[in-house]
Write an enzyme that holds these catalytic residues in place. Structure first.
Site, PDB file in Angstrom:
ATOM      1  N   ASP A  23       0.863  -1.175   0.000  1.00  0.00           N
ATOM      2  CA  ASP A  23       0.000   0.000   0.000  1.00  0.00           C
ATOM      3  C   ASP A  23       0.905   1.232   0.000  1.00  0.00           C
ATOM      4  OD1 ASP A  23      -2.337   1.574   0.259  1.00  0.00           O
ATOM      5  OD2 ASP A  23      -2.040   1.702   2.419  1.00  0.00           O
ATOM      6  N   ASP A  43      -4.988   5.919  -4.157  1.00  0.00           N
ATOM      7  CA  ASP A  43      -4.743   7.302  -4.555  1.00  0.00           C
ATOM      8  C   ASP A  43      -4.841   7.457  -6.067  1.00  0.00           C
ATOM      9  OD1 ASP A  43      -4.531   8.594  -2.231  1.00  0.00           O
ATOM     10  OD2 ASP A  43      -2.361   8.603  -2.113  1.00  0.00           O
TER      11      ASP A  43
END
Length: 1454
Positions: free
Chosen positions: A400, A834
């Site tokens: 991540d 994102d």
């Protein structure tokens, strides 16, 4: 059939909840809020755990053996030999499982016992989380976790707003706004109204979609639509909101947090799977041997044994009438007898030992001080004890981004104002940019014995000519005609050189090389310190080690240092300089940041190291004031005063960092209303009327504000570089060119950039535009196109102000860790939620992406056809590159074949400007995609490479890693990439890329990507994350790692290992993982060897005993051989063994490679161990048998009895095991000595005790044998015969085929300290020396806050308190700053803009080559001017730039 009841219909179709009505909700039997992740209870533990354990094939196999041993007719061994080890392994595994489950119980208890304020009978009571029910109304206070998924009813903020932090869900710490229904705001915090609230909620069934909620509220005979903006999810934290109330919609396992947890998968290691396969093979081998012996026994009994029934009577169950039948039955029984005798080939002690080794290794991970994070007082934790060796075989890491690679903390790092950069720090000994950290030290020459330079008359420092100068750090602004720099001395003080110092004349040859000349002085300590720790005085010092002094800038002539004795020598990359820079002296001190304490609103944690920018602001320099005024005004941040301290609420950390920077430099944002903004500039208040907010979104990639102060109207704009550059007016090409260079430089450093611009508007023009904009906003047809045209019109002809460069702070050590893991051969994929720009920018920051890459492929197609077309184009690009690059793969392979050395024997070096300045022969630059890595000159000494270059340095060989591409995939495109028709093409391209970044992915997609790699590549995977959105990925991977250290992180609870920082993953894999794999493999090889050597002795003996299943050893010896005699040495080997130290394991990541290829334990290594054991057993039996067959002692005693032979063979076996494990052991500890030599002594002690004290059948056999010299001679000869081939083979490997660990160990024994750093020179300094032409734009802002601000919903003040009534100007007469006094006339918009576009990502090489000259010269030229625009090939066109979408009227216009 009868009709279905209402509860049945609700259960099938929808969820129906009534607030404050337990009876109504009870009929649907919804889950309560109790969380259970444990597996057992006190009553179910024993049966369930035994059931699980006997599902393992090995345990069931030993259970069957135990049953066979209970049958006297076929068993020659007591059942105790199997029962004790079986009970032991079951008990040990049960204890371990109980320990793991107790930890889960404790974690569950901690969560379930949290307190929540719940409304009961009209009163608030403290209830446990586990007692909260669906339909309950609960109260949340500021900074409190949300107990369940709730529908927001009322908040303490105006208009029903509240702010939450979703770090536990998605790892993001930026605040998100939620707003309740306007109809329920009136409930407030009145408990009577809240208790009487009886609204009925109809909503979707529980699911794992974090960003979606559909429902309806039925209240007071009205229906209200519910969406995700009105729901607070379990795991969120309430921020900047005093209190809020909500009704529970989903509880416990129904919450979206738990729905995303997924099911825990059973995980086993690759060694386990191989071991299971080997065990099956051994069992088949055992069956074959038993069948062979059974047939042999039947034949022997039929031909010979029948005649000796008087001495060897058959069992009564054997038919004696017909000999062939009797012999066949005997053979059948002997089959099972041999199965029992030879069962030690697969000893149950193997599983006991494996479990013990893993258990202890887990504690070694837990106790590692090197992985302790003091900030949060967190140690690494192995949450499972069964996967340790898998850590040494990881091939893919899936990480991540937010909270894992980054801290999600933005810091204002650098900026460019009017073509001049601020914030750089340079090490003048190397000319490299220095990355400032909190622990940054000053490099100091180790030969310099003093930090203080003696003051001489006239203020000059007298320095001995031979003494080299201290290495000092300079905070450099930019090389302009008017020079100003900040000098940091070795004492940690800073001084300003404000007067121009004459630059030395550049030699023509140096100009051609592009050498950057920087002038520096060694200042003395000032007698009086000002608040900033600065002194205006400069004393003379040494320059470049030449020993020539520089006089102070008082008008006297400064001496000019020659290029050879001056700074020219500072840029030579000699091995000596490398060693000097790699060490810091013991008296190093931290760099001092600029002191902002004169500003009453400064933030103590704000760090800035370039004093020149603060001086420019305080001296009222116009451009710097415009820059910071824009930052203080163009945003959507909210301000509030808490405990007398001004605090900001920002939608994104980017905006918070920019507004914070302006605040510290004296431009303090104080407050806002829907139509006004108030800032404080250097202590003076300035009020602006807010006319419009042109809000940010992902298409516009910019935001603007239009402000009025007095008679001046100005538009401030910030956004992506390519978007803003398209909208600048002509006539500023030189400024644009210099600023573009700075943009490229910032992007190359991994910083997130925004370009700032302004436009001064006339009142007449603005009023005309405003009326036309209002007309477009009210248009019923083509509203989007009309609004878009209005945005384009006013956001044009702008003046470039500058550039901000924000650092999305990586966790400490992330770039080095990623570089080391990649050098170890591990592929790293980043899977993040994102957006694309942010993900790419972080990829560059952490050096997952580098500017040396040939290209970065971006897959963003919206359909299967588009994605397939993009993948096909990328595939062709890779083929073309591989075909036409210099040398190609064939040439590289040929080079490797010519040089018979391992990869780390090749010393590699960077082809940089510094290399050209040294005495090395020039080498041509590599093709753009070649990843170039560097080892120090000492690397060759380590590996014995005699080939040197002319100046004594290492021979320079560029090595192509064949990883010249990176792949970036958007979430909507990933859906198609994971489809069956495209997954093969996607994998084909991804496997040829150095790095893969998947952005905008959902938690489910993360798990699917991991599953794809596991399935298609058959690779060992590791997933690391910190939020609930990473749980499914963590559970899907072979190894799941959670980032701990922050409260309530869901990922840790689902992980196999927990660490506090990403950088500890490097040590977890390269040290603990590699050691665990190395130890386990060595343990298994030795274990199989010793057991085959022990067991196959029975096979050789069976040839002499009529295949009767008679054992050569004492039955008690067979029982305790693996338990007492050989268990402890091999356990010590598996726990403490190491080939190289932990430091070397990190410094040489290639040591990890054998684990990737499973080289240390595989079928080949197993067969080798078996053959070695078979050879040992043969020698062990035959030599003593030959000696004792017809042996007679000197006293006349017969030695050829069965018991004497068995005792002698057993003793020699134990001695051989001791000798062999001594040769196996590379790392000796006290424990190894005690266990190895202690086990040998223990054998004699136990044998004596058993035979003499208990009275065993072999009493006196060994004692009598040891009295005879032939025993000692036999033992010596046998052990020598067994050990000699092993020693010869080991010496052969060390001499002819040494492994990397062998080389490192040999040099360590000679005490040669190698500095071959694992960071392979891909550190921040080398990275910052490069220029990039990519866009550094990345902005985490989201659309929507502009609407909240202009509508007044987000405000604490009521409309009547607004400073500016709608449509009216201010009554204050304070004049605007000089830069607002006049407005520019309309200027023609140029199309030849030096911007950069991401539209065609396959032109990176071309753009890089076109910009290289200009980028380099812009900083080299002393006057700061442009070196020419001819090299700029990027052209901004309108059709390539995204345009604005529609905005509502209340969002834009007031």
């Amino acid at each position: 059939m009868g009709t279905k009841t209402q509860p049945q219909l609700a259960k099938e179709n929808e969820r129906r909840i009534r607030a404050n009505d337990k009876e109504f909700n009870a009929q649907f039997k919804y889950h309560n809020n109790y969380i259970k992740t444990s597996k057992y209870s006190l009553f179910t533990f024993l049966p369930f755990n035994l059931l699980e354990q006997f599902q393992r094939l090995a345990n069931f196999y030993f259970l069957c053996l135990l049953v066979l041993q209970l049958i006297p007719a076929i068993s020659s061994l007591t059942p105790v030999t199997t029962a004790i080890p079986l009970i032991g392994v079951l008990t040990l595994t049960a204890v371990k499982d109980a320990y793991d489950d107790i930890q889960r119980h404790l974690s569950d208890s901690q969560v379930n016992n949290r307190k929540s304020k719940t409304l009961r009978n009209g009163k608030l009571v403290d209830a446990k989380w586990s007692e909260v029910q669906v339909g309950d109304v609960i109260r949340l206070d500021n900074n409190q976790f949300v107990a369940a998924d709730i529908l927001l009813l009322s908040t303490s903020e105006p208009n029903g707003l509240c702010f939450i932090e979703t770090a536990e869900l998605d790892g993001e710490t930026n605040l998100k706004a939620k707003q309740c229904l306007t109809e329920t705001i009136e409930l407030g915090d009145r408990h009577d109204l809240l208790w009487n609230f009886n609204g009925e909620i109809l909503c979707e069934r529980p699911n794992n979609l974090l960003n979606k909620f559909d429902g309806t509220l039925i209240w007071r005979s009205q229906r209200f639509a519910l969406d995700n903006e009105k729901i607070l999810l379990r795991g969120c934290v309430l921020r900047n909101t005093q209190w809020c109330y909500g009704v529970v919609v989903f509880a416990g396992v129904d919450t979206k947090l738990m729905q995303n947890s997924g099911k825990t998968q059973f995980k086993s290691t690759g060694v386990d799977r191989l071991l299971n396969f080997i065990i099956i093979g051994i069992v088949l081998f055992l069956v074959s041997i038993c069948a062979f012996f059974a047939i042999g026994c039947a034949i022997w009994e039929g031909l010979i044994g029948q005649h000796f029934q008087r001495y060897l009577p058959w069992e009564h169950i054997i038919p004696k009438d017909y000999i062939p039948t009797g012999a066949t039955v005997i053979g059948l029984l002997v089959f099972f007898s041999y199965a029992i005798v030879l069962n030690t080939v697969v000893p149950i002690s193997l599983y006991v030992s494996v479990e013990v080794i893993r258990f202890v290794q887990s504690f070694l991970i837990n106790w590692d001080e090197e992985m302790y994070y003091a900030t949060t007082n967190t140690y690494a934790k192995a949450r499972t004890t069964t996967l340790n060796e898998e850590l040494g075989q990881i091939q893919y890491i899936f990480s991540d981004k937010t909270g894992t690679l980054t801290q999600n903390i933005m810091t204002f790092n650098k900026c460019s104002i009017n073509g001049r950069t601020y914030g750089d720090v340079i090490d003048l000994r190397t000319g490299e940019l220095i990355e400032i950290t909190e622990q940054q030290t000053i490099f100091q020459n180790s030969n310099n014995t003093s930090n203080n330079v003696p003051r001489a008359a006239g203020g000059a420092a007298a320095a001995p000519p031979a003494a080299p100068p201290p290495i000092i750090l300079v905070h450099k602004a930019e090389v302009h005609a008017k020079k100003s720099s900040v000098v940091v001395t070795s004492d940690g003080d800073t001084q300003v050189a404000s007067n121009p110092i004459a630059s030395p004349t550049l030699d023509p040859s140096e100009r051609r090389q592009g050498r950057k000349h920087v002038r520096y002085s060694a200042p003395s300590r000032s007698q009086e310190d000002d608040p900033g720790g600065l002194s205006p005085r400069l004393s003379a010092g040494t320059a470049g080690g030449s020993g020539e002094s520089l006089s102070p800038p008082n008008g006297s002539e400064s001496r000019r240092s020659s290029s050879s004795g001056g700074l020219g020598g500072c840029f030579k990359r000699s091995g000596q300089m490398q060693r000097q820079l790699s060490r810091t002296s013991s008296c190093d001190k931290a760099i001092q940041s600029v002191d902002f304490s004169a500003n009453p609103h400064h933030e103590s944690d704000f760090r800035w190291y370039d004093r020149t920018l603060l001086d420019a602001v305080r001296s009222d320099e116009e451009h710097s004031h415009v820059f910071f005024r824009l930052l203080a005004l163009c945003h959507t941040v909210m301000a509030e005063t808490v405990d007398g301290r001004l605090e900001y609420q920002a939608q994104s950390p980017d905006e918070a960092a920019l507004v914070s920077a302006a605040r510290n430099f004296g431009f303090v944002f104080r407050t806002r209303t829907p139509n006004s903004i108030t800032i404080e500039v250097m202590g003076r208040m300035e009020d602006y009327e807010l006319l419009n907010i042109l809000d940010f979104n992902n298409v516009r990639k910019r935001m603007s504000v239009i402000l009025r102060r007095g008679d001046s109207v100005v538009l401030y704009c910030k956004g992506a570089d390519n978007v803003i550059y398209d909208r600048l007016h002509g006539g500023q090409e030189d400024l644009k060119a210099r600023t573009q260079d700075h943009l490229n430089k910032f992007a190359g450093e991994g910083l997130r950039t925004l370009v700032l611009a302004e436009r001064r508007l006339t009142e007449q023009y603005y009023n005309d535009w405003r009326s036309r904009h209002q007309e477009a906003a009210l248009s019923m047809d083509s509203r989007e196109q009309k609004l878009n045209a209005m945005y384009e019109e006013i956001e044009s002809d702008m003046q470039l102000v500058g550039v901000t460069a924000i650092e999305d702070k990586l966790q400490d050590g992330v770039p080095k860790s990623i570089a080391n893991l990649q050098n170890a051969g591990i592929k790293i994929w980043v899977l993040t939620g994102d957006k694309q720009e942010t993900a790419i920018n972080i990829g560059y920051s952490c050096q997952l992406l580098t500017d040396e890459l040939a290209d970065v492929f971006i897959v963003d197609g919206n359909s299967v056809e588009e994605v397939e077309k993009q993948l096909r184009q990328f595939k062709e690009s890779i083929k073309i590159y591989n075909r036409f690059r210099p040398g190609g793969i064939e040439g590289f392979d040929r080079m490797n074949s010519d040089m018979s050395m391992d990869p780390l024997s090749v010393t590699m070096t960077q082809t940089s400007a510094f290399m050209q300045e040294s005495n090395l022969p020039p080498t041509p630059p590599p093709p753009p995609a070649i990843s170039v890595v560097t080892f120090s000159a000492e690397c060759n000494n380590l590996f014995g490479d005699e080939k040197k270059s002319e100046d004594g340095g290492a021979a320079s060989i560029v090595v192509d890693e064949n990883t010249g591409f990176a792949l970036v995939v958007n979430g909507h495109s990933l859906v198609h990439c994971l489809s069956p028709e495209l997954e093969t093409k996607f994998l084909d391209i991804a496997s040829q890329c150095k790095a893969v970044i998947c952005c905008r992915v959902t938690p489910l997609q993360k798990a699917l990507v991991v599953e794809l790699i596991k399935r298609a590549k058959n690779a060992v995977t590791l997933a690391i994350g910190d939020g609930a959105n990473d749980v499914s990925m963590i559970k899907a991977a072979h190894i799941g790692v959670g980032i701990s250290g922050q409260e309530g992180l869901q990922a840790v609870l689902s992980s196999d290992y927990a660490i506090a920082q990403f950088r500890y993953l490097e040590r977890l894999l390269l040290v603990h993982g590699r050691w665990s794999y190395y130890r386990m493999c060595k343990f298994l090889r030795y274990f199989f060897y010793k057991n085959f050597a022990f067991t196959l002795c029975h096979c050789w003996y069976s040839l002499f005993c009529g295949f009767s299943a008679q054992t050569v050893f004492d039955p008690m010896f067979i029982s305790v051989y693996n338990l007492f005699y050989t268990s402890l040495p091999v356990l010590a080997l598996g726990v403490f063994e190491q080939d190289v130290s932990d430091k070397n394991s990190v410094e040489f990541p290639r040591l990890y490679t054998p684990g990737l290829k499973s080289e240390l334990f595989n079928i080949r290594e197993f067969i080798y161990s078996v053959l070695h054991g078979a050879f040992t057993s043969l020698i062990l039996f035959l030599i003593p048998y030959g000696v004792y067959r017809d042996g007679v002692s000197h006293d006349g005693y017969v030695l050829s009895d069965h018991m004497t032979l068995g005792a002698v063979v057993a003793t020699i076996l134990i001695v051989d095991n001791t000798a062999q494990i001594s040769l196996y052991t590379s790392y000796w500890t006290v424990v190894n000595h005690v266990t190895i030599w202690g086990s040998l002594i223990w054998y004699f002690v136990l044998d004596y005790f058993y035979n003499y004290v208990i009275g065993g059948p072999y009493v006196g056999s060994l004692t009598q044998a040891m009295k005879d010299l032939s025993f000692w001679a036999t033992m010596l000869i046998t052990v020598m015969v067994l050990v000699a081939p092993v020693l010869a083979y080991k010496f052969y490997l060390l001499d002819v085929h040494p492994s990397l660990s062998d080389k490192i160990r040999q040099k360590s024994l000679k005490k040669i300290h190698s500095r071959a750093s694992s960071s392979v020179r891909r550190t921040a300094s080398s990275r910052r020396g490069r220029r990039s032409v990519r866009s550094g734009y990345a902005f985490a802002h989201q659309e929507g806050f502009g609407r909240l601000i202009t509508s007044g919903k987000i405000m604490h003040k009521l409309p009547q308190d607004f400073a500016f009534p709608l449509g009216l100007g201010t009554k204050k007469t304070q004049a605007l700053h000089n830069n607002l006094n006049s407005a520019d006339g309309p200027a023609s918009k140029t199309n030849n803009v030096s911007g950069q576009h991401m539209a065609n990502n396959n032109n990176t090489n071309l753009r890089h080559n076109q910009n290289q000259n200009h980028s380099s010269m812009a900083d080299i030229t002393g006057d700061g001017g442009s070196a020419g625009d001819g090299g700029r090939g990027s052209v901004g066109t309108d059709d390539l730039s995204p345009r604005a979408p529609c905005q509502d009227l209340d969002t834009i216009n007031l």
